[in-house]
Design a protein around this motif. Structure first.
Motif, PDB file in Angstrom:
ATOM      1  N   GLY A  39      69.862  31.463  62.123  1.00  0.00           N
ATOM      2  CA  GLY A  39      69.117  30.230  62.371  1.00  0.00           C
ATOM      3  C   GLY A  39      70.046  29.035  62.557  1.00  0.00           C
ATOM      4  O   GLY A  39      69.854  28.223  63.470  1.00  0.00           O
ATOM      5  N   THR A  40      71.073  28.933  61.714  1.00  0.00           N
ATOM      6  CA  THR A  40      71.977  27.788  61.818  1.00  0.00           C
ATOM      7  C   THR A  40      72.684  27.762  63.162  1.00  0.00           C
ATOM      8  O   THR A  40      72.736  26.737  63.851  1.00  0.00           O
ATOM      9  N   ASN A  41      73.247  28.883  63.546  1.00  0.00           N
ATOM     10  CA  ASN A  41      73.968  28.912  64.816  1.00  0.00           C
ATOM     11  C   ASN A  41      73.042  28.658  65.996  1.00  0.00           C
ATOM     12  O   ASN A  41      73.373  27.913  66.923  1.00  0.00           O
ATOM     13  N   LEU A  42      71.858  29.251  65.938  1.00  0.00           N
ATOM     14  CA  LEU A  42      70.921  29.072  67.042  1.00  0.00           C
ATOM     15  C   LEU A  42      70.433  27.632  67.132  1.00  0.00           C
ATOM     16  O   LEU A  42      70.249  27.080  68.216  1.00  0.00           O
ATOM     17  N   ALA A  43      70.232  27.007  65.969  1.00  0.00           N
ATOM     18  CA  ALA A  43      69.716  25.634  65.971  1.00  0.00           C
ATOM     19  C   ALA A  43      70.753  24.647  66.470  1.00  0.00           C
ATOM     20  O   ALA A  43      70.430  23.707  67.202  1.00  0.00           O
ATOM     21  N   TYR A  44      72.020  24.823  66.086  1.00  0.00           N
ATOM     22  CA  TYR A  44      72.962  23.734  66.312  1.00  0.00           C
ATOM     23  C   TYR A  44      73.957  23.953  67.436  1.00  0.00           C
ATOM     24  O   TYR A  44      74.500  22.991  67.973  1.00  0.00           O
ATOM     25  N   LEU A  45      74.240  25.195  67.825  1.00  0.00           N
ATOM     26  CA  LEU A  45      75.175  25.368  68.937  1.00  0.00           C
ATOM     27  C   LEU A  45      74.660  24.717  70.222  1.00  0.00           C
ATOM     28  O   LEU A  45      75.438  24.016  70.908  1.00  0.00           O
ATOM     29  N   PRO A  46      73.385  24.904  70.590  1.00  0.00           N
ATOM     30  CA  PRO A  46      72.922  24.264  71.828  1.00  0.00           C
ATOM     31  C   PRO A  46      73.053  22.743  71.795  1.00  0.00           C
ATOM     32  O   PRO A  46      73.176  22.112  72.847  1.00  0.00           O
ATOM     33  N   MET A  47      73.027  22.167  70.596  1.00  0.00           N
ATOM     34  CA  MET A  47      73.088  20.709  70.520  1.00  0.00           C
ATOM     35  C   MET A  47      74.421  20.165  71.007  1.00  0.00           C
ATOM     36  O   MET A  47      74.484  19.059  71.549  1.00  0.00           O
ATOM     37  N   PHE A  48      75.508  20.924  70.800  1.00  0.00           N
ATOM     38  CA  PHE A  48      76.791  20.476  71.354  1.00  0.00           C
ATOM     39  C   PHE A  48      76.660  20.294  72.853  1.00  0.00           C
ATOM     40  O   PHE A  48      77.127  19.314  73.432  1.00  0.00           O
ATOM     41  N   LEU A  49      76.035  21.278  73.485  1.00  0.00           N
ATOM     42  CA  LEU A  49      75.957  21.280  74.941  1.00  0.00           C
ATOM     43  C   LEU A  49      75.107  20.132  75.469  1.00  0.00           C
ATOM     44  O   LEU A  49      75.517  19.441  76.404  1.00  0.00           O
ATOM     45  N   VAL A  50      73.922  19.921  74.885  1.00  0.00           N
ATOM     46  CA  VAL A  50      73.092  18.836  75.433  1.00  0.00           C
ATOM     47  C   VAL A  50      73.723  17.473  75.179  1.00  0.00           C
ATOM     48  O   VAL A  50      73.562  16.550  75.962  1.00  0.00           O
ATOM     49  N   GLY A  51      74.476  17.366  74.074  1.00  0.00           N
ATOM     50  CA  GLY A  51      75.149  16.093  73.814  1.00  0.00           C
ATOM     51  C   GLY A  51      76.173  15.799  74.892  1.00  0.00           C
ATOM     52  O   GLY A  51      76.240  14.691  75.423  1.00  0.00           O
ATOM     53  N   LEU A  52      76.977  16.800  75.219  1.00  0.00           N
ATOM     54  CA  LEU A  52      77.987  16.609  76.258  1.00  0.00           C
ATOM     55  C   LEU A  52      77.347  16.265  77.594  1.00  0.00           C
ATOM     56  O   LEU A  52      77.874  15.478  78.372  1.00  0.00           O
ATOM     57  N   LEU A  53      76.182  16.882  77.851  1.00  0.00           N
ATOM     58  CA  LEU A  53      75.557  16.711  79.164  1.00  0.00           C
ATOM     59  C   LEU A  53      74.802  15.397  79.303  1.00  0.00           C
ATOM     60  O   LEU A  53      74.417  15.036  80.410  1.00  0.00           O
ATOM     61  N   GLY A  54      74.560  14.707  78.191  1.00  0.00           N
ATOM     62  CA  GLY A  54      73.935  13.398  78.362  1.00  0.00           C
ATOM     63  C   GLY A  54      72.744  13.081  77.488  1.00  0.00           C
ATOM     64  O   GLY A  54      72.027  12.113  77.770  1.00  0.00           O
ATOM     65  N   MET A  55      72.499  13.867  76.419  1.00  0.00           N
ATOM     66  CA  MET A  55      71.355  13.545  75.570  1.00  0.00           C
ATOM     67  C   MET A  55      71.801  12.717  74.367  1.00  0.00           C
ATOM     68  O   MET A  55      72.561  13.197  73.534  1.00  0.00           O
ATOM     69  N   ILE A  72      63.806  26.841  68.008  1.00  0.00           N
ATOM     70  CA  ILE A  72      63.577  28.187  67.455  1.00  0.00           C
ATOM     71  C   ILE A  72      64.473  28.401  66.244  1.00  0.00           C
ATOM     72  O   ILE A  72      64.053  28.896  65.197  1.00  0.00           O
ATOM     73  N   GLY A  73      65.752  28.030  66.402  1.00  0.00           N
ATOM     74  CA  GLY A  73      66.690  28.160  65.284  1.00  0.00           C
ATOM     75  C   GLY A  73      66.205  27.403  64.060  1.00  0.00           C
ATOM     76  O   GLY A  73      66.278  27.908  62.932  1.00  0.00           O
ATOM     77  N   ALA A  74      65.700  26.206  64.291  1.00  0.00           N
ATOM     78  CA  ALA A  74      65.203  25.407  63.175  1.00  0.00           C
ATOM     79  C   ALA A  74      64.025  26.080  62.499  1.00  0.00           C
ATOM     80  O   ALA A  74      63.908  26.072  61.259  1.00  0.00           O
ATOM     81  N   PHE A  75      63.142  26.682  63.286  1.00  0.00           N
ATOM     82  CA  PHE A  75      61.992  27.353  62.682  1.00  0.00           C
ATOM     83  C   PHE A  75      62.441  28.563  61.866  1.00  0.00           C
ATOM     84  O   PHE A  75      61.896  28.845  60.792  1.00  0.00           O
ATOM     85  N   ILE A  76      63.456  29.280  62.372  1.00  0.00           N
ATOM     86  CA  ILE A  76      63.988  30.397  61.594  1.00  0.00           C
ATOM     87  C   ILE A  76      64.527  29.897  60.255  1.00  0.00           C
ATOM     88  O   ILE A  76      64.313  30.510  59.207  1.00  0.00           O
ATOM     89  N   LEU A  77      65.242  28.766  60.283  1.00  0.00           N
ATOM     90  CA  LEU A  77      65.759  28.202  59.045  1.00  0.00           C
ATOM     91  C   LEU A  77      64.639  27.843  58.087  1.00  0.00           C
ATOM     92  O   LEU A  77      64.740  28.061  56.875  1.00  0.00           O
ATOM     93  N   ALA A  78      63.556  27.301  58.653  1.00  0.00           N
ATOM     94  CA  ALA A  78      62.427  26.949  57.786  1.00  0.00           C
ATOM     95  C   ALA A  78      61.888  28.196  57.100  1.00  0.00           C
ATOM     96  O   ALA A  78      61.672  28.216  55.886  1.00  0.00           O
ATOM     97  N   ILE A  79      61.710  29.252  57.866  1.00  0.00           N
ATOM     98  CA  ILE A  79      61.163  30.490  57.303  1.00  0.00           C
ATOM     99  C   ILE A  79      62.143  31.120  56.324  1.00  0.00           C
ATOM    100  O   ILE A  79      61.748  31.749  55.349  1.00  0.00           O
ATOM    101  N   SER A  80      63.443  30.898  56.545  1.00  0.00           N
ATOM    102  CA  SER A  80      64.441  31.537  55.678  1.00  0.00           C
ATOM    103  C   SER A  80      64.342  31.060  54.240  1.00  0.00           C
ATOM    104  O   SER A  80      64.834  31.732  53.324  1.00  0.00           O
ATOM    105  N   THR A  81      63.719  29.907  54.015  1.00  0.00           N
ATOM    106  CA  THR A  81      63.592  29.450  52.630  1.00  0.00           C
ATOM    107  C   THR A  81      62.599  30.299  51.849  1.00  0.00           C
ATOM    108  O   THR A  81      62.620  30.309  50.619  1.00  0.00           O
TER     109      THR A  81
END
Lengths: 336, 197, 540
Positions: free
Chosen positions: C425-441, C461-470
């Protein structure tokens, strides 16, 4: 260390460095390069990506290897080796990272200086950020616009400030941003190198409509730019009341929050103003159309349209608009 | 009951080897945090003194507050004397000097109140200028610390009256002394950067 | 071996709901209370990611969205990570140094009891016009923000006081209350980490308090500190704020790194590699950490030349950080690794914190920072260090010390399931964020350009997995605490002092005061595994 280990280590290091170089040369995570600065920053960024690849693969690789290779064998309850450290190794893994960050600092410093270097005859553009629209002023031509136009290959010196809260002017394809802080003028230099129409984003949280505080920069040839500038001057001087009102509507950010087809505005934070000329008279008992519109601008919290949040529209337009501007704006809205 | 659990029997040998008393150490750490708090307010004051100077600063009264500073400094001296007294087991001496300290501290506050009200009459308020905002905030917080110190001094005086302290056991007086000296030193810094520089 | 251990006391759950000066009770109070705020902050994150799963603003309007991320950040930082690590410190420090309790037990209880009212204030602020200016509360925006902003500021001040008092307690305890034979050279690395952290808590937090006082006075008393028209300067707030908030990130990570240093040797059955270097690096990070704060202000319009020393210090701090990572690798290398849940989370910490750390170097470079600051690149970076890093370490610690604290064993399979959901969940939630930040978000936006849709969807999706992981974690923790198998004193065969007494420990921790004769990580030594013996009865 035995010779076989040394060779393995050297080969692994070579492979890692090779991968790092490959990533640096081929992987591109950035948007288009549209400025001289972007080219320099991207070069630095790719270098960092190469270094990052080596470190990342090296450490994660070692981790993965250790996890697979040094599993406890079933039934073995004994301890491992009593190794507390290794001075030589520790010295190396302090020295090499230190060297790496020194090199990176130096490279960054060079790019910083180079990207800010002055060029002859820069174009001066003053930028004012206000909730929730950008205003671009060309002092030499006495032009004010909510859209940024820039000539190709000529350095622009931005002088950036704000009327209200802190905003940040970010043009991703140029690779720079600077905060627009009230009471302060920040400088930013850019030399656009690729024609096109690119997004401008506000990158410092500034309130309810921060998300929609966007604009566009049009990079065009020197001739096209001059033509645009002249057209803006003409429109500013001789446009009819409708033109003036429409310009004010965009310039002062109404378009960021209100929809108005005539002005090309699609804001959704506040109520749509299509047809406001007709509906204004019946909104608040005792207020005719003109009085209602005037109150809505000068004292926005006195009456808030059903279903819309209170406390969002800035109450400062009374101070920012002159009497003529206010009249022009009201006239314009009454005609919608 | 758990208070006794943490008192120091022969168990903390490695810790006690350093010769640091936990109460004193705790007090020094607390004072360090207070220094940083004032540091933040001082940074604000100095930033505005340099970058947004105000003519209202000319209304400050150096002689009055200078005298007031002397009063506060004297009160630190009386604290030192009081501590010396109880170290020799002289409970009466401690009480006398504590009472003097309270008097001098109260006089300081009175002097500050007079300075504040004169400035107020001349139009310097929290809202009159950035100078007014930063001056009153900085000196106001210092005044609050002096007032807290006076309350603390009174409580110490009361405890001394009840025979709480002796030549061997007067940690509470030392801690109060440290606090009071800190309040004094902060004032010296404040007086210098506000009135003298 | 020590004298016959006193039977573990019956767990009286009522103790945890009132004023109690036993550091073990206070530690548990911290951990449970802060976990509740973690869940609340997580709920806000789920709402944010639901809004951002698709372009268009459909779930909440702009103002509500701003409240979501403001309170998400504030809750997570001030009511979860900082205090939960203080809770670990509270529970473990006296035990690890062979003391009966903290130096100031009543102050300790006060530190805890400041937290529930502060939390309530923050929750109440939601209903009176919540704080909605980001956890960074930049001025002038936060001066004219709704009333909830003042309550928010007051809440943070209370939490700051709690932190400062805790820090004073930690330092005084570690310095003056170590048992016989427990020299600084034998101090467990978690304690070193807490010592460095406590220094920052005491010295940096008050500066934030000063800044908050100025903001509160502008809001309530009409002062002009940040009134631009009359000479007020918004940059002053940024300096005061970041002077604390940068060291704060080390407050949030140094204890976590200490936890990792405790766990790896136990489950590798090897000494920690480079003990001195790791201890020194904690102190180096704390000191250097006070000299980097303006790297948050590279785009602020600050004097451009002044940025350069901050770039240098921010780069240098990577070196002691790297020392830790390499030392941990050295610890597990040639070990006999046992993959219990705490070990998995500790290894997960290393692999995810590495990503956060590397991207920190990108952010330290001024030209790169001018592109990526205030974008999703930063959001990704901070979540890798704080979630992939600190939260993983907190989970590692909760599992590792679960038997010691509760006297019962947790369920390993649920623990492992939790780990994998957390890691993925952590990797799925946050890795894409690097990319959108670089691209302009940019960050703190409720909508984005359509071309960023798939990356944002993945992140959600990653964030939802993290939520369920609790869920497996909560179920495991609650059921095991109530009915899990009884745990022995030292189920992990570890060598630090807390394991040399019963699970849970008796009222004054050690039936006989410990006398330490060796280091806490002497695995593999020829000498027998005991590293302590009861102090001799009379004289020595």
């Amino acid at each position: 260390m035995n010779p076989r280990r040394t060779v393995t280590l050297l080969i692994l290091t070579a492979v890692l460095i090779g991968l790092g170089v490959a990533v640096a040369l081929t992987v591109n995570l950035m948007p288009e390069e549209a400025s001289r600065q972007a080219q320099m920053v991207d070069g630095l960024f790719r270098g960092l990506m190469g270094v990052a690849t080596v470190i990342f693969l090296g450490v994660e690789g070692a981790l993965l290897y250790a996890v697979l290779r040094f599993r406890r064998r079933r039934g073995d309850e004994t301890d491992g080796l009593a190794v507390h450290g290794n001075n030589a190794l520790e010295a190396i893994w302090i020295a090499i990272p230190a060297l790496i960050v020194i090199v990176i600092s130096f490279a960054s410093f060079r790019v910083l200086i180079a990207s800010g270097a002055s060029e002859p005859q820069p174009l001066v553009v003053e930028v004012v950020g206000r909730q929730f629209v950008w205003e671009f002023r060309y002092p030499e031509a006495d032009v004010v616009s909510s859209e940024l136009h820039l000539p190709l290959n000529r350095q622009v010196r931005f002088a950036i400030s704000s009327d209200d809260v802190i905003h940040s002017l970010w043009i991703p394809v140029f690779r720079v941003k600077q905060d627009a802080t009230p009471g302060r003028v920040a400088e930013m230099v850019i030399t656009p190198t690729r024609a096109g129409r690119y997004p401008i984003r506000c990158a410092e949280f500034c309130g309810a409509a921060h998300t929609t505080m966007t604009s566009e920069v049009v990079v065009e040839s020197a001739e096209e730019f001059a033509a645009w500038l002249q057209a803006q001057q003409v429109a500013g001087m001789s446009g009819g009341a409708g033109q003036a009102g429409r310009q004010l509507f965009t310039q002062y950010g109404c378009s960021a929050c209100h929809a108005l087809a005539d002005a090309g505005a699609r804001g959704t934070v506040g109520p749509s103003l299509d047809g406001i000329g007709t509906t204004a008279a019946s909104r608040v008992p005792g207020l005719d159309a003109r009085a209602y519109i005037e109150q809505s601008i000068l004292d926005p919290h006195a009456f808030v349209a059903e279903g819309f949040p209170s406390g969002v529209m800035p109450p400062s337009f009374g101070e920012r608009l002159s009497q003529e501007q206010l009249r022009a704006l009201i006239d314009y809205l009454l005609s919608q | 009951m758990t208070q006794d659990a943490a008192t120091h029997s022969g168990t903390f040998a490695a810790g006690r080897a350093l010769g640091l008393d936990h109460l004193k150490l705790g007090t020094w750490l607390f004072l360090a945090s207070e220094v940083m708090f004032f540091g933040g307010l001082i940074a604000a004051f100095l930033h505005y003194k340099v970058n947004s100077p105000s003519p209202q600063a000319g209304l400050l009264s150096v002689p009055l507050v200078g005298a007031n500073t002397f009063v506060l400094l004297t009160s630190s001296f009386t604290v030192v004397q009081g501590l010396a007294a109880i170290r020799r087991g002289k409970r009466g001496g401690l009480m006398a000097y504590l009472a003097l300290t309270i008097l001098l501290g109260a006089a300081f506050l009175a002097g500050q109140a007079y300075e504040f009200s004169s400035l107020y009459r001349e139009g310097v308020t929290l809202q009159s200028s950035v100078f007014g905002s930063s001056f009153f905030t900085l000196t106001g917080f210092h005044g609050m610390h002096v007032f807290t110190g006076l309350v603390w001094a009174s409580s110490t005086l009361l405890r001394a009256a009840r025979g709480h302290y002796s030549a061997e056991d007067h940690g509470g007086v030392e801690v109060f002394g440290l606090y009071w000296h800190f309040v004094d030193i902060v004032w010296i810094v404040l007086f210098t950067i506000i009135y003298l520089v | 071996m020590s004298a016959e251990p006193v039977a573990a006391p019956t767990s009286n759950w009522r103790r945890y709901f009132g004023w109690n000066t036993d550091h073990k009770v206070i530690g548990v109070q911290y951990m449970v209370t802060t976990f509740l705020f973690f869940l609340l902050g997580g709920l806000l994150a789920v709402l944010i990611r639901t809004e951002l799963a698709r372009p268009g603003q459909d779930l909440v309007d702009g103002t509500q969205f701003n409240r979501l991320f403001t309170n998400h950040g504030s809750l997570m930082i001030f009511l979860w990570i900082i205090p939960v690590l203080a809770g670990f410190g509270n529970y473990l420090i006296p035990l690890m140094i062979g003391a009966k309790d903290m130096a100031f037990p009543r102050l300790n209880a006060l530190s805890y009891w400041l937290i529930p009212p502060a939390g309530i204030l923050m929750i109440v602020s939601f209903f009176v016009g919540a704080a909605d200016t980001g956890w960074t509360a930049y001025v002038p925006l936060s001066i004219s923000a709704p009333d909830g902003q003042t309550l928010w500021a007051l809440s943070i001040v209370l939490l700051g006081v709690s932190s400062i008092l805790g820090g004073i307690n930690f330092i005084a305890t570690v310095v003056t209350m170590r048992a016989e034979g427990l020299t600084f050279g034998r101090l467990p690395l978690f304690v070193w980490g807490m010592l460095a952290t406590a220094l920052l808590m005491v010295v940096a937090t008050p500066v934030l308090s000063a800044g908050l006082v100025l903001v509160a006075m502008d809001r309530i008393a009409g002062t002009l500190f940040f009134s631009v028209g009359v000479g007020g300067d918004p940059i002053l707030w940024q300096n005061l704020f970041w002077f604390y908030s940068h060291p704060a990130v080390y407050i949030m990570v140094l204890p976590a790194m200490g936890i990792v240093s405790e766990i790896l040797p136990v489950f590798a059955r090897k000494p920690i590699f480079g003990y001195k270097a790791i201890a020194a690096s904690s102190m180096a990070i704390a000191i250097l950490g006070m000299l980097v704060w303006a790297h948050h202000m590279f785009a602020s319009g600050m004097d451009p030349r002044l940025r350069i020393p901050y770039m240098i210090t921010s780069m240098i701090i990577a070196v002691p950080t790297g020392v830790k990572i390499f030392s941990w690798l050295g610890t597990i290398w040639d070990g006999k690794l046992r993959f219990t849940t705490p070990m998995l989370f500790a290894l997960g910490f290393i692999s995810m914190f590495l990503i956060g750390g590397i991207t920190g170097i990108f952010l330290a470079s001024i030209p790169v920072d001018l592109h990526v600051t205030d974008t999703y690149f930063v959001v990704a970076h901070l979540h890798f260090v704080l979630f992939g890093g600190s939260v993983s370490a907190v989970y590692a610690g909760l599992y590792y010390w679960f038997p010691k604290i509760t006297g019962r064993m947790y369920d390993e399979r649920l623990g492992k399931a939790h780990f994998w959901m957390n890691f993925i969940g952590t990797n799925l939630a946050y890795l894409p964020m690097f990319l959108v930040g670089l691209l302009g978000m940019p960050r703190r936006v409720a909508d984005y350009a359509p071309e960023f849709t798939s990356l944002n969807f993945l992140a959600s999706i990653g964030a939802f997995i993290l939520a369920i992981s609790t869920v497996p974690f909560l179920y495991n923790a609650i059921v095991s605490w109530a009915t899990g198998p009884k745990a022995e004193a030292n189920p992990w065969r570890a060598r630090t002092l807390e394991w040399q007494t019963t699970s849970p420990p008796p009222a004054h921790n050690f039936p006989v005061p410990p006398h330490v004769t060796g280091g806490p990580y002497d695995y593999g030594e020829q000498a027998p595994s005991t590293s302590l013996a009861p102090a001799p009865a009379a004289g020595k």
